[in-house]
Design an enzyme around this catalytic site. Structure first.
Site, short mmCIF file in Angstrom:
data_model
loop_
_atom_site.label_atom_id
_atom_site.label_comp_id
_atom_site.label_asym_id
_atom_site.label_seq_id
_atom_site.Cartn_x
_atom_site.Cartn_y
_atom_site.Cartn_z
N LYS A 197 0.96 -1.26 -0.25
CA LYS A 197 0.09 0.39 0.03
C LYS A 197 1.00 0.79 -0.30
O LYS A 197 1.87 1.81 0.71
CB LYS A 197 -1.09 -0.51 1.24
CG LYS A 197 -1.62 1.57 1.34
CD LYS A 197 -2.47 1.69 0.26
CE LYS A 197 -3.89 2.59 0.90
NZ LYS A 197 -4.82 3.11 -0.17
N ASN A 248 -13.59 3.46 -5.01
CA ASN A 248 -13.38 3.86 -3.64
C ASN A 248 -12.82 5.11 -3.31
O ASN A 248 -12.34 6.34 -4.57
CB ASN A 248 -11.70 2.96 -3.84
CG ASN A 248 -10.82 3.76 -4.41
OD1 ASN A 248 -10.07 4.72 -3.14
ND2 ASN A 248 -10.31 3.28 -5.22
N SER A 249 -12.49 5.84 -2.51
CA SER A 249 -12.47 7.18 -1.99
C SER A 249 -11.41 6.45 -0.67
O SER A 249 -12.15 7.16 0.49
CB SER A 249 -13.46 7.95 -2.21
OG SER A 249 -12.83 9.36 -1.49
N ASN A 288 4.11 7.14 -6.31
CA ASN A 288 2.31 7.18 -6.46
C ASN A 288 2.00 9.16 -6.59
O ASN A 288 2.09 9.70 -5.60
CB ASN A 288 1.78 6.61 -5.44
CG ASN A 288 0.24 6.90 -5.43
OD1 ASN A 288 -0.14 7.50 -6.57
ND2 ASN A 288 -1.07 6.04 -5.13
N CYS A 314 -3.31 9.30 -6.89
CA CYS A 314 -3.65 9.13 -6.07
C CYS A 314 -5.03 10.29 -6.16
O CYS A 314 -5.21 11.59 -5.99
CB CYS A 314 -3.85 9.59 -4.63
SG CYS A 314 -4.98 8.95 -3.10
N ASN A 316 -3.75 4.09 -13.07
CA ASN A 316 -4.03 4.29 -11.26
C ASN A 316 -5.53 4.02 -12.13
O ASN A 316 -6.53 4.17 -12.64
CB ASN A 316 -4.40 5.33 -10.79
CG ASN A 316 -3.79 5.26 -8.99
OD1 ASN A 316 -5.21 5.15 -8.49
ND2 ASN A 316 -3.42 5.83 -8.39
N GLY A 355 -11.15 -1.72 -12.32
CA GLY A 355 -12.23 -2.94 -12.54
C GLY A 355 -12.53 -2.57 -14.76
O GLY A 355 -12.32 -2.04 -14.90
N GLY A 374 -8.70 -3.06 -15.32
CA GLY A 374 -10.01 -3.70 -16.16
C GLY A 374 -9.59 -4.99 -16.45
O GLY A 374 -10.04 -5.30 -17.28
N GLY A 383 -5.85 -5.06 -9.21
CA GLY A 383 -7.04 -4.29 -8.70
C GLY A 383 -7.98 -4.74 -7.87
O GLY A 383 -8.53 -6.38 -7.48
#
Ligand SMILES: O=C1NC(=O)NC(C(=O)O)N1
Length: 313
Positions: A45, A69-70, A128, A131, A194, A222, A251, A272
């Site tokens: 993470k 997601n948040s 990263n 985000c 991302n 997804g 995906g 993911g």
């Protein structure tokens, strides 16, 4: 496929599948489970300078064709993940892993880089820059000047294998601009993409946004993300220096999706939403499904088809 050798420069992974940062990688237990799984490698993470609680719940929801997601970068802090990585590499010297890090400000990236540079960590570091879920904070890589500043400062002191996690881009001029910027730095890899930042989905029973943070705005992953992930991997493969490897993320639900990311140029593939939904069983399933697609085509190695997407002439 387990004997498959796919390498990122001097690293060799026994298969191309691994988790995407944020999924199944918050704790040492989850990371140990990834090591014990058929995944070729794994990433932590994103660690921030200090541990973070993240956004208020509900902050994740599975969708018909993916997820929203948040999370807001909840994590145990960079020291927790660096300690794990140092302990891990001492026990498993031939199993390179990825450390993901994220700053809350541009200067944080230099701080994070200094800490890792000073350590004995010998794996790969994923910075990263994408985000979408920290309230008030932009997805850094949409700001080219800030990205240039971060990478310039970072590579003044960082000499270990490094990559950046990028948000999706949607404009060919932006692919040109970002690739030209990235080509100026000694990057080992990029990771694209991302989540699709700031989507919104609704609970039909209550006419309410599905997640609490940011009025329901969150990153989409997804199946929804597949066309964008394919285009980003393809566009960067066509524009980046050959020595910059590409991790394709986004995906994947079937072996054909893994195959398609590799066809677009991916050297490795991260999972993911499918890992979140299915658990570590997805690694074997997807490896076998990929093997089946390759067999159908008469291919025995990823190099037989990597980057060989055809276009209509
Ligand atoms: O980079 C990130 N991408 C996401 O989709 N979510 C997480 C997060 O919110 O922590 N971070």
């Amino acid at each position: 496929l387990t004997s498959l050798a796919s390498s990122i420069q001097n690293f060799h992974f026994d298969n191309v599948l691994m988790n995407a940062s944020g999924v199944h990688c918050m704790t040492t237990q989850e990371l140990d489970e990834l090591y014990a799984s058929p995944a070729g490698s794994f990433v932590t993470k994103s660690g921030t300078p200090n541990a973070r609680v993240g956004n208020p719940e509900p902050r994740y929801h599975q969708l018909e064709l993916g997820s929203i997601n948040s999370m807001g970068l909840p994590n145990n802090g960079i020291d927790y993940y660096l300690d794990y990585a140092l302990d891990f590499q001492a026990k498993h010297p031939d199993h390179p892993i990825f450390l993901s890090v994220s700053g809350m400000s541009p200067s944080d990236y230099t701080l994070l880089a200094e800490k890792i540079q000073a350590s004995d960590f010998n794996g790969l570091t994923e910075f990263n820059l994408s985000c979408p879920n920290v309230p008030g904070k932009p997805q850094i890589a949409y700001d080219f000047d800030t990205t240039e500043q971060i990478l310039t400062d970072l590579f003044k002191i960082f000499t270990k294998p490094a990559g950046v996690k990028l948000p999706p881009f949607f404009d060919l001029a932006q692919f040109d601009q970002m690739a030209a910027l990235l080509n100026r730095f000694p990057l080992t890899f990029i990771n694209s993409i991302n989540s699709l930042g700031n989507g919104l989905m609704i609970d039909p029973a209550t006419d309410t946004a599905l997640i609490r943070p940011k009025g329901g705005f969150g990153g989409i992953g997804g199946a929804y993300a597949k066309p964008i992930a394919l285009a980003n991997v393809r566009a960067f493969r066509q524009r980046l220096r050959d020595d910059i490897a590409i991790i394709g993320t986004g995906g994947v639900t079937t072996g054909r999706d893994v195959y398609d990311l590799i066809l677009c140029g991916a050297d490795m593939v991260q999972l993911g939403t499918v890992l979140q939904v299915e658990g570590v069983a997805c690694f074997d399933r997807l490896n076998h499904e990929l093997e089946a697609v390759m067999a159908e085509k008469g291919y025995t190695t990823l190099d037989d088809f990597r980057g060989k997407l055809q276009t209509i002439q």
